[in-house]
Design a protein around this motif. Structure first.
Motif, PDB file in Angstrom:
ATOM      1  N   LEU A 137       0.821  -1.207   0.000  1.00 44.22           N
ATOM      2  CA  LEU A 137       0.000   0.000   0.000  1.00 44.22           C
ATOM      3  C   LEU A 137       0.857   1.261   0.000  1.00 44.22           C
ATOM      4  N   SER A 138       1.988   1.220   0.674  1.00 45.25           N
ATOM      5  CA  SER A 138       2.804   2.417   0.784  1.00 45.25           C
ATOM      6  C   SER A 138       3.866   2.484  -0.321  1.00 45.25           C
ATOM      7  N   ALA A 139       3.999   1.389  -1.059  1.00 44.98           N
ATOM      8  CA  ALA A 139       5.020   1.387  -2.117  1.00 44.98           C
ATOM      9  C   ALA A 139       4.653   2.410  -3.181  1.00 44.98           C
ATOM     10  N   GLN A 140       5.619   3.147  -3.659  1.00 46.70           N
ATOM     11  CA  GLN A 140       5.383   4.136  -4.691  1.00 46.70           C
ATOM     12  C   GLN A 140       6.353   3.902  -5.819  1.00 46.70           C
ATOM     13  N   ALA A 141       5.839   4.050  -7.023  1.00 43.24           N
ATOM     14  CA  ALA A 141       6.739   3.987  -8.173  1.00 43.24           C
ATOM     15  C   ALA A 141       7.706   5.159  -8.076  1.00 43.24           C
ATOM     16  N   ALA A 142       8.965   4.904  -8.412  1.00 45.98           N
ATOM     17  CA  ALA A 142       9.958   5.979  -8.363  1.00 45.98           C
ATOM     18  C   ALA A 142       9.603   7.034  -9.398  1.00 45.98           C
ATOM     19  N   SER A 143       9.744   8.269  -9.009  1.00 42.92           N
ATOM     20  CA  SER A 143       9.518   9.368  -9.936  1.00 42.92           C
ATOM     21  C   SER A 143      10.856   9.911 -10.408  1.00 42.92           C
ATOM     22  N   THR A 144      10.855  10.425 -11.635  1.00 37.08           N
ATOM     23  CA  THR A 144      12.038  11.119 -12.136  1.00 37.08           C
ATOM     24  C   THR A 144      12.448  12.232 -11.180  1.00 37.08           C
ATOM     25  N   LEU A 145      11.457  12.811 -10.472  1.00 37.15           N
ATOM     26  CA  LEU A 145      11.772  13.857  -9.488  1.00 37.15           C
ATOM     27  C   LEU A 145      12.801  13.380  -8.468  1.00 37.15           C
ATOM     28  N   ASP A 146      12.691  12.112  -8.052  1.00 40.54           N
ATOM     29  CA  ASP A 146      13.637  11.583  -7.055  1.00 40.54           C
ATOM     30  C   ASP A 146      15.055  11.573  -7.608  1.00 40.54           C
ATOM     31  N   ASN A 147      15.195  11.176  -8.882  1.00 42.71           N
ATOM     32  CA  ASN A 147      16.533  11.143  -9.494  1.00 42.71           C
ATOM     33  C   ASN A 147      17.102  12.540  -9.661  1.00 42.71           C
ATOM     34  N   ILE A 148      16.249  13.457 -10.041  1.00 41.64           N
ATOM     35  CA  ILE A 148      16.697  14.847 -10.229  1.00 41.64           C
ATOM     36  C   ILE A 148      17.268  15.372  -8.913  1.00 41.64           C
ATOM     37  N   LEU A 149      16.539  15.119  -7.830  1.00 38.93           N
ATOM     38  CA  LEU A 149      16.997  15.602  -6.522  1.00 38.93           C
ATOM     39  C   LEU A 149      18.243  14.844  -6.067  1.00 38.93           C
ATOM     40  N   ALA A 150      18.255  13.539  -6.282  1.00 35.39           N
ATOM     41  CA  ALA A 150      19.412  12.731  -5.851  1.00 35.39           C
ATOM     42  C   ALA A 150      20.676  13.134  -6.614  1.00 35.39           C
ATOM     43  N   ASN A 151      20.522  13.454  -7.899  1.00 29.83           N
ATOM     44  CA  ASN A 151      21.691  13.821  -8.715  1.00 29.83           C
ATOM     45  C   ASN A 151      21.976  15.323  -8.677  1.00 29.83           C
ATOM     46  N   ASN A 152      21.104  16.051  -8.009  1.00 32.21           N
ATOM     47  CA  ASN A 152      21.250  17.510  -7.939  1.00 32.21           C
ATOM     48  C   ASN A 152      21.337  18.149  -9.327  1.00 32.21           C
ATOM     49  N   SER A 153      20.583  17.568 -10.285  1.00 29.43           N
ATOM     50  CA  SER A 153      20.704  18.034 -11.667  1.00 29.43           C
ATOM     51  C   SER A 153      19.426  17.752 -12.450  1.00 29.43           C
TER      52      SER A 153
END
Ligand code: ARG
Length: 246
Positions: free
Chosen positions: A8-24
């Motif tokens: 129920l709490s699992a979420q598909a990864a969003s491109t937003l997460d990668n953008i923030l993780a890569n700071n780019s």
């Protein structure tokens, strides 16, 4: 099957997460589509899309990473994760929309005609170009390409990979017309004055949108709210005034 709490709490990864993780924020576009994206003399990427992309990166608190990409490979570049988003004046078409998702349109354009001055008076509407003796130029893989082949089936349609080379065919008298998005035609008309005639009544309706990979509602939600904000607070208008010839 019973739903577990984890599922129920699992979420598909969003491109937003990668953008923030890569700071780019990696943005694909194709320089040469004036005034949306082009190179200045120093080789920097400039234009309406570039300024919007920088504004978006700033709102996310990450750096802007330009990814200049050939037009005919730009959707594959997005789908293979060479960039996070296409900000490249892309017309939202049903065919493209089967491959990617689009945020709400950020500007609406249409096709117009750059005509050889020799035809001034003879041709005043794009339909009048539909003659076997007329050579009509456009750019490979664009909506100009699609519409020219569909609506000017009797004319000789030739496609170029660069807008600049295509327009040169008309300026140098090797073709009668160049068909393309109105803002680029207005830009070249302003540059070359009496070497080109601009039939500036758009004859198609083309909303342009930022494209992202499918299945990413979080990113789409971010983009649509970002767009609403900059359209409301005056920052979009400021950039529009900076880049567009009315
Ligand atoms: N709007 C047209 C299309 O989507 C042309 C866009 C070309 N963009 C570029 N960056 N070269 O086909």
């Amino acid at each position: 099957a019973a739903l577990s709490l984890a599922s129920l709490s699992a979420q598909a990864a969003s491109t937003l997460d990668n953008i923030l993780a890569n700071n780019s924020l990696r943005v694909c576009f194709e320089a040469g589509y004036m005034p949306f994206e082009m190179k200045n003399k120093a080789g920097d990427d400039i234009g309406f899309d570039i300024d919007l992309a920088k504004m978006m990166a700033k709102a996310m608190g990450v750096k802007f990473t330009p990814v200049n990409t050939a037009w005919d490979g730009i959707i594959p570049a997005l789908l293979t994760d060479k960039c996070d988003i296409l900000m490249s004046g892309m017309t939202i078409t049903p065919e493209r929309n089967l491959q990617v998702n689009f945020a709400d349109p950020y500007v609406v354009v249409g096709q117009s005609v750059l005509l050889a001055p020799a035809l001034q008076g003879q041709v005043s509407r794009f339909q009048e170009l539909n003659q076997p003796e007329h050579i009509v130029i456009t750019k490979l893989g664009t909506t100009g390409d699609i519409v020219a082949k569909r609506m000017l089936d009797k004319a000789q349609i030739r496609v170029f990979e660069s807008e600049a080379d295509g327009v040169m065919e008309v300026i140098n008298g090797r073709a009668q017309a160049f068909i393309y998005d109105l803002p680029l035609n207005a830009f070249y008309k302003a540059l070359h004055g009496d070497k080109l005639v601009h039939l500036d009544q758009p004859f198609t309706y083309e909303p342009l949108g930022w494209a992202v990979r499918k299945g990413d509602p979080d990113f789409l939600n971010f983009l649509n709210n970002f767009l609403r904000q900059i359209k409301g607070d005056g920052s979009y208008d400021r950039l529009y005034q900076k880049w567009f010839i009315e």
